[in-house]
Design a protein around this motif. Structure first.
Motif, PDB file in Angstrom:
ATOM      1  N   ARG A  98      55.265  45.758  40.356  1.00  0.00           N
ATOM      2  CA  ARG A  98      54.071  45.280  39.666  1.00  0.00           C
ATOM      3  C   ARG A  98      53.482  44.069  40.393  1.00  0.00           C
ATOM      4  O   ARG A  98      52.272  43.979  40.590  1.00  0.00           O
ATOM      5  CB  ARG A  98      54.417  44.905  38.222  1.00  0.00           C
ATOM      6  N   ASN A  99      54.336  43.154  40.822  1.00  0.00           N
ATOM      7  CA  ASN A  99      53.854  41.990  41.562  1.00  0.00           C
ATOM      8  C   ASN A  99      53.290  42.384  42.920  1.00  0.00           C
ATOM      9  O   ASN A  99      52.292  41.828  43.377  1.00  0.00           O
ATOM     10  CB  ASN A  99      54.988  40.967  41.742  1.00  0.00           C
ATOM     11  N   THR A 157      51.783  45.096  43.748  1.00  0.00           N
ATOM     12  CA  THR A 157      50.488  45.790  43.622  1.00  0.00           C
ATOM     13  C   THR A 157      49.474  45.005  42.801  1.00  0.00           C
ATOM     14  O   THR A 157      48.426  45.549  42.431  1.00  0.00           O
ATOM     15  CB  THR A 157      50.699  47.165  42.964  1.00  0.00           C
ATOM     16  N   ASP A 158      49.795  43.720  42.501  1.00  0.00           N
ATOM     17  CA  ASP A 158      48.916  42.892  41.667  1.00  0.00           C
ATOM     18  C   ASP A 158      48.674  43.572  40.328  1.00  0.00           C
ATOM     19  O   ASP A 158      47.531  43.781  39.913  1.00  0.00           O
ATOM     20  CB  ASP A 158      47.597  42.603  42.400  1.00  0.00           C
ATOM     21  N   ASP A 159      49.789  43.912  39.682  1.00  0.00           N
ATOM     22  CA  ASP A 159      49.770  44.580  38.383  1.00  0.00           C
ATOM     23  C   ASP A 159      48.986  45.896  38.440  1.00  0.00           C
ATOM     24  O   ASP A 159      48.218  46.230  37.554  1.00  0.00           O
ATOM     25  CB  ASP A 159      49.178  43.654  37.307  1.00  0.00           C
ATOM     26  N   PHE A 160      49.210  46.650  39.542  1.00  0.00           N
ATOM     27  CA  PHE A 160      48.579  47.963  39.744  1.00  0.00           C
ATOM     28  C   PHE A 160      47.055  47.849  39.602  1.00  0.00           C
ATOM     29  O   PHE A 160      46.405  48.640  38.919  1.00  0.00           O
ATOM     30  CB  PHE A 160      49.137  49.002  38.768  1.00  0.00           C
ATOM     31  N   HIS A 161      46.525  46.854  40.292  1.00  0.00           N
ATOM     32  CA  HIS A 161      45.086  46.572  40.216  1.00  0.00           C
ATOM     33  C   HIS A 161      44.285  47.709  40.839  1.00  0.00           C
ATOM     34  O   HIS A 161      44.707  48.329  41.829  1.00  0.00           O
ATOM     35  CB  HIS A 161      44.764  45.258  40.933  1.00  0.00           C
ATOM     36  N   GLU A 162      43.125  47.963  40.278  1.00  0.00           N
ATOM     37  CA  GLU A 162      42.277  49.068  40.739  1.00  0.00           C
ATOM     38  C   GLU A 162      41.879  48.896  42.201  1.00  0.00           C
ATOM     39  O   GLU A 162      41.702  49.882  42.922  1.00  0.00           O
ATOM     40  CB  GLU A 162      41.025  49.145  39.857  1.00  0.00           C
ATOM     41  N   ASP A 163      41.740  47.645  42.658  1.00  0.00           N
ATOM     42  CA  ASP A 163      41.361  47.402  44.053  1.00  0.00           C
ATOM     43  C   ASP A 163      42.442  47.860  45.026  1.00  0.00           C
ATOM     44  O   ASP A 163      42.168  48.095  46.204  1.00  0.00           O
ATOM     45  CB  ASP A 163      41.074  45.912  44.281  1.00  0.00           C
ATOM     46  N   ASN A 164      43.682  47.959  44.555  1.00  0.00           N
ATOM     47  CA  ASN A 164      44.791  48.397  45.414  1.00  0.00           C
ATOM     48  C   ASN A 164      45.056  49.889  45.316  1.00  0.00           C
ATOM     49  O   ASN A 164      45.999  50.389  45.931  1.00  0.00           O
ATOM     50  CB  ASN A 164      46.070  47.638  45.045  1.00  0.00           C
ATOM     51  N   LYS A 165      44.258  50.593  44.559  1.00  0.00           N
ATOM     52  CA  LYS A 165      44.471  52.031  44.374  1.00  0.00           C
ATOM     53  C   LYS A 165      44.022  52.780  45.618  1.00  0.00           C
ATOM     54  O   LYS A 165      42.887  52.664  46.071  1.00  0.00           O
ATOM     55  CB  LYS A 165      43.697  52.524  43.154  1.00  0.00           C
ATOM     56  N   TYR A 224      49.244  53.304  44.899  1.00  0.00           N
ATOM     57  CA  TYR A 224      48.740  51.956  45.103  1.00  0.00           C
ATOM     58  C   TYR A 224      49.310  51.364  46.388  1.00  0.00           C
ATOM     59  O   TYR A 224      50.453  51.644  46.767  1.00  0.00           O
ATOM     60  CB  TYR A 224      49.132  51.047  43.937  1.00  0.00           C
TER      61      TYR A 224
END
Length: 822
Positions: free
Chosen positions: A500-501, A503-511, A521
C-alpha cells in the motif's frame, strides 16, 4: 607599479596554467615522466596509474587500480620484474615507446610495438575505461584525433574490464590464454592459473591450472554459457562471446554502465565477478566459479555425474564405479565403467537406445553435427556406433560425443537434455525401476488419502462454528496455509502495508492497467526498487485457484523472456502478486497505438517475435516443468526498457507431465481471437499456444488486432484476411505500411508464412515451437505451404455492411473462463 596590461595578463596566465594542469593530469608527455612518488588519474577519477607495493613486500610495481578507498589492482606492467626500491621511472623513450626504468637506467618493461616513431609525436593517456594508451598525434591536433599504437587492454594481466575485447582467430582445437592470475595474494607475478577461450568442439570459457583444464563454462549458445547452473542468473552482466566468421571476441559490457564491475582470474583458481558496493564502501563478489567441487573439471571422472546441489558424485545409469573402495571414500576421480557393452555392430544384438537425462551440464569434447531437428540428431547418433551420446540445443544445433564422457553435472534448473546411449537391457532395467517406484508411490499416496479422508470426516463431525464471520476467518487462514504449502523461500510474502505504501495507497495515478484478474499498479519500495503490483479485484471471476496457480507456476520458472515474480501478498481478502516492473508496459500498447508504433521498426518487431518464441520454448520443452500458457495475447507480452518481450499472466497455465502431449479441460480459458478451435472444444496441448503465437505474429506484421477486424474486408478475423491475401499472392496488402526498412520484405513475408502455419485448423498440422524458431532463423530454407485456418470468412449481407463500423470499434480483449466473459 604594475601596468594595466600586466593586471590583465596575470589572470589569463593563471587560467592557462590551470587548464594545462587539467589536461595533463591523465597524460604522460615527452616532457613529463612519471616518478615512483607520482601518479596520474583518469579524467573522471575512476582509475589511477602509479607505483604500488603489495602487502608484505617492498617490491615496486607499475600498475592501474580503481581509485577507491579499497584498492583493486586491474593491470600490472612489470609483474615478473619488480623494482626493489623507489627509483622507478616511466617515460616515453626516444623511439616513441613507453619504457619503465629502474635506478640503474635498466629497462624493466616497455610497450614495444615494432614501430620506431618520433618521440615528439607520442604521448600516453589513462582513459576513463582503465585503458592505458600510447597515442601518436601531431602537435597541432594534440589528442583530438588520436592514433592508438599500443594499449594495456591488449596486454591484460588478471582482470577483465568493461570495454576490453580480446580477439583471436577461431582456430579449431586451439586454446587462447587471455588472463593470467597472480602467483599469490601478495605476488603479482604470473601464477599457476589462467583464463581464456578453448575452441575444441565449441567455444567455451576455460580456466587452466598449469595448462590442465580446471574449470569450464560449457559452450556459448549466443545468449548464455549452457554449462553453468541457473544459467539465466549467471554472467548476465554482459560477459559474452562474439562469434564471427573465423574470429572470436570476448566482450564485457555491464547493463548498468554506472556500476564498477570487473572479472578477476584469482590466484586460487577462482573466476570472480567483483562490483563496488557504495553502501558498504567495499568490493563485493557477485558471482564466482567454480562455486563448488562439482564445478572442478572431471571431479567425478569418466561417466560420473556430479549433483550440483549436493556436491556428490554418482555413476550415470548403466555404469558402475571403476574403483568401488575409492568411490566409497569420496575419491571419485577414477570414474565409472559400463556394466554391459553396447550392442551396435554386434551381429544379432538388440538395438541400443537412448536414456534422457534432464537439466544436465553437457560433457566436454563436443562434436558438432549438421542436423535441423532433435530427431535428425538422434538418427545420426543411432546410426554411428562410435556415438556415445547426443544433445540438441536450439541455438547450437546437434551435439554428439564419440569420446568418453567427462565433466558432467546434474542441475536442479537450467542445463540441457542429454541423451545417453545404452544397451536395451540397461534401458529395460531403468524402466523396471521406474515401474517399481511408481507402484510404491501410488501405494503411499493411496494410504495417505485414506488417512486424510478419515481425518476429514472426523473434523467435519466436530465442526461447530456457524457464524459467517468465523467462516470468513477460516477462509483467510486456509488461503494463507495454501500459500505456505508452496514451500517458497523466494519469492517472499509481502505485507499489505508495504505494498500500500509502495503504490501510494493504490493511487489512480499509479495504475498501469486492468485485466481479468484486476488492476495493476506501479510501486516503489523503500529501497527505490520499482515493482508492479497485480491486485485481485473482488469482482474478478478469478480467485484462489488462479492465484495459487500463478504463484506455483511462475515462481519455479526463470527465463529472460518470462516476467519475474518477486513475491505475493495474502492478508484477509487481499490477494496480490508482485512482479518486476516493465517500463514499456505491454505489446498491445505499442502495436495498436499509431504514436507508439513508430518506435517499433521491423528489427524490433522481429526481436519481439523471436523472444516470445524462446519464452514458449522454455515453457514447452526446456524448463523442469512443462507449461501450457493457455492465454497468450499481446496484452500478456510485457516489454522491458529495451523492448525485449517477457511473457506474463500464468493464472490460466497448466503443467503437463513428462510424457503428456495433450489434455482435456472442463473450464475453457483464454481470449476470443487467440484460442485454437480444438481448445474452444475443451482439448489443449502445446499446439494451442502455437496457434495463439501465430495470431500474434500476424498482428505484429500488420499492426492490426485480430479480434477487431473489419467485416467489409469479407473476413471474420485477421487470420482469415491473411489467408485470403496469401492465396491471392497479395501479402503486401497485409504488411503494416510503416515497415519500410530496406531488405526487410523477405523476413516479413517469411514471418507471415510462419504465422499462417501456426494458425492452421488442425493441431497436427501446426509446427512445434522449436521448429518455428528454426523456420524464423532460416535454418529450414523451404517452408511448407500453410493450410486454411479456421474462422476465415463469412457471407457479407447488407446489414453486416451497415454495422461494420460498430464492429470495427470493438475493443473486447477479455479472457474467458468456461465460455463466459470476465
Amino acid at each position: 607599479m604594475a601596468s594595466p596590461l600586466h593586471k590583465l595578463l596575470l589572470p589569463l596566465l593563471l587560467l592557462y596554467s590551470s587548464i594545462q594542469l587539467c589536461f595533463t593530469i591523465d597524460t604522460i608527455t615527452t616532457t613529463q615522466s612519471l616518478k615512483d612518488t607520482d601518479s596520474i588519474t583518469s579524467q573522471n577519477g575512476t582509475f589511477k596509474l602509479g607505483f604500488f607495493s603489495p602487502p608484505e613486500t617492498s617490491n615496486r610495481f607499475l600498475g592501474i587500480w580503481f581509485n577507491k578507498p579499497v584498492i583493486s589492482i586491474v593491470w600490472v606492467a612489470n609483474r615478473d620484474t619488480p623494482i626493489e626500491d623507489n627509483s622507478g621511472l616511466l617515460r616515453i623513450s626516444e623511439n616513441g615507446n613507453l619504457e619503465l626504468l629502474d635506478g640503474s637506467n635498466t629497462t624493466i618493461w616497455s610497450s614495444t610495438n615494432g614501430l620506431n616513431i618520433s618521440k615528439l609525436s607520442t604521448q600516453a593517456q589513462l582513459l576513463d575505461t582503465g585503458n592505458f594508451v600510447l597515442i601518436q598525434s601531431n602537435l597541432t591536433d594534440s589528442i583530438t584525433d588520436p592514433n592508438i599504437i599500443w594499449q594495456s587492454f591488449d596486454e591484460p594481466s588478471n582482470t577483465f574490464l568493461p570495454g576490453m575485447q580480446p580477439t583471436f582467430p577461431d582456430t579449431p582445437n586451439k586454446n587462447h590464454v587471455i588472463f593470467k592470475a597472480w602467483k599469490s595474494e601478495n605476488d603479482p607475478s604470473v601464477g599457476n592459473f589462467s583464463v581464456g577461450i578453448g575452441t575444441a568442439g565449441l567455444p567455451q570459457v576455460l580456466t587452466w591450472n598449469n595448462g590442465v583444464i580446471y574449470w569450464r563454462s560449457g559452450p556459448w549458445d549466443g545468449n548464455n554459457y549452457i554449462g553453468l547452473p541457473n544459467v539465466d542468473n549467471t554472467l548476465n552482466d554482459g560477459f559474452v562471446l562474439d562469434i564471427e566468421p573465423k574470429t572470436l571476441a570476448m566482450k564485457f559490457a555491464p547493463e548498468d554502465a554506472s556500476l564498477l564491475f570487473n572479472y578477476v582470474a584469482n590466484y586460487d583458481g577462482l573466476v570472480l565477478e567483483n562490483y563496488w558496493d557504495d553502501g558498504v564502501k567495499n568490493w563485493t563478489v557477485g558471482w564466482l566459479a567454480p562455486s563448488s567441487k562439482c564445478e572442478v573439471y572431471g571431479t567425478c571422472g569418466l561417466y560420473g555425474s556430479c549433483d550440483h546441489d549436493k556436491s556428490v558424485c554418482k555413476c550415470l545409469q548403466g555404469f558402475e564405479p571403476k574403483n568401488l573402495d575409492e568411490w566409497k571414500r569420496g575419491n571419485w576421480r577414477d570414474g565409472c565403467v559400463r556394466r554391459e557393452k553396447l550392442q551396435c555392430g554386434i551381429q544379432g544384438g538388440d538395438q541400443d537406445g537412448f536414456l534422457r537425462l534432464q537439466t544436465m551440464k553437457v560433457p566436454d569434447n563436443i562434436e558438432k553435427r549438421s542436423a535441423f531437428s532433435d530427431d535428425g540428431c538422434r538418427s545420426q547418433c543411432l546410426n554411428n556406433c562410435s556415438c556415445l551420446a547426443y544433445s540438441y540445443h536450439l541455438n547450437i544445433g546437434c551435439m554428439v560425443w564419440s569420446k568418453d564422457l567427462i565433466d558432467t553435472q546434474q542441475f536442479s534448473a537450467g542445463g540441457v537434455d542429454l541423451f545417453l546411449r545404452l544397451p536395451s537391457s540397461e534401458l529395460d532395467e531403468g524402466n523396471s525401476h521406474k515401474r517399481i517406484a511408481v507402484i510404491v508411490s501410488v501405494t503411499v499416496v493411496g494410504a495417505t488419502l485414506v488417512v486424510f479422508f478419515m481425518f476429514f470426516l472426523w473434523w467435519r463431525r466436530g465442526r461447530t462454528r456457524t457464524q459467517q464471520g468465523k467462516k470468513e476467518e477460516t477462509k483467510k487462514f486456509s488461503f494463507e496455509d495454501n500459500v505456505g504449502q508452496l514451500g517458497l523461500q523466494e519469492p517472499p510474502l509481502y505485507t499489505f502495508d508495504v505494498l500500500r505504501n509502495a503504490t501510494d495507497d493504490f493511487h489512480e495515478d499509479n495504475k498501469l492497467g486492468e485485466g481479468g484478474f484486476g488492476p495493476v499498479y506501479k510501486g516503489v519500495l523503500k529501497d527505490g526498487h520499482e515493482i508492479a503490483v497485480k491486485r485481485l479485484s473482488r469482482s474478478s471471476g478469478q480467485g484462489l485457484e488462479e492465484f495459487m496457480n500463478e504463484v506455483t507456476v511462475i515462481s519455479k520458472l526463470q527465463h529472460r523472456n518470462l516476467v519475474k515474480l518477486l513475491g505475493c501478498c495474502v492478508e484477509g481478502d487481499e490477494k496480490m502478486l508482485v512482479y518486476e516492473y516493465m517500463p514499456n508496459r505491454s505489446l498491445d500498447a505499442f502495436l495498436f497505438d499509431p504514436v507508439n508504433l513508430e518506435l517499433l521498426p521491423w528489427e524490433k518487431r522481429f526481436n519481439i517475435i523471436e523472444g516470445i518464441c524462446r519464452g514458449l520454448l522454455y515453457l514447452h520443452r526446456d524448463s523442469r516443468l512443462r507449461i501450457i500458457h493457455r492465454d497468450l495475447k499481446p496484452s500478456n507480452i510485457l516489454l522491458d526498457e529495451d523492448l525485449n518481450p517477457k511473457i506474463s499472466d500464468f493464472g490460466m497455465a497448466r503443467i503437463f507431465g513428462g510424457n503428456q502431449d495433450q489434455a482435456n479441460t472442463r473450464r475453457v480459458v483464454g481470449t476470443y481471437g487467440y484460442m485454437s478451435p480444438e481448445y474452444a472444444m475443451g482439448h489443449f496441448s502445446e499446439k494451442s499456444d502455437v496457434y495463439s503465437f501465430g495470431v500474434i505474429v500476424l498482428e505484429i506484421v500488420s499492426a492490426r488486432k485480430n479480434t477487431t477486424f473489419h467485416r467489409y474486408e469479407q473476413s471474420l478475423t485477421l487470420t482469415g484476411y491473411a489467408w485470403k491475401s496469401w492465396n491471392e499472392g497479395n501479402v503486401d496488402s497485409l504488411i503494416d505500411p510503416m515497415i519500410s526498412e530496406p531488405g526487410s520484405r523477405t523476413s516479413v513475408k517469411r514471418c507471415i508464412q510462419v504465422g499462417l502455419l501456426c494458425v492452421q485448423e488442425f493441431a497436427k498440422d501446426r509446427p512445434n515451437i522449436s521448429t518455428v524458431i528454426s523456420m524464423l532463423d532460416a535454418d529450414i530454407e523451404q517452408l511448407p505451404q500453410p493450410k486454411k485456418p479456421p474462422f476465415t470468412e463469412w457471407e457479407v449481407s447488407s446489414e453486416d455492411q451497415q454495422s461494420s463500423s460498430v464492429f470495427s470499434n470493438s475493443v473486447n480483449d477479455q479472457s474467458i473462463t468456461a465460455i463466459q466473459g470476465r
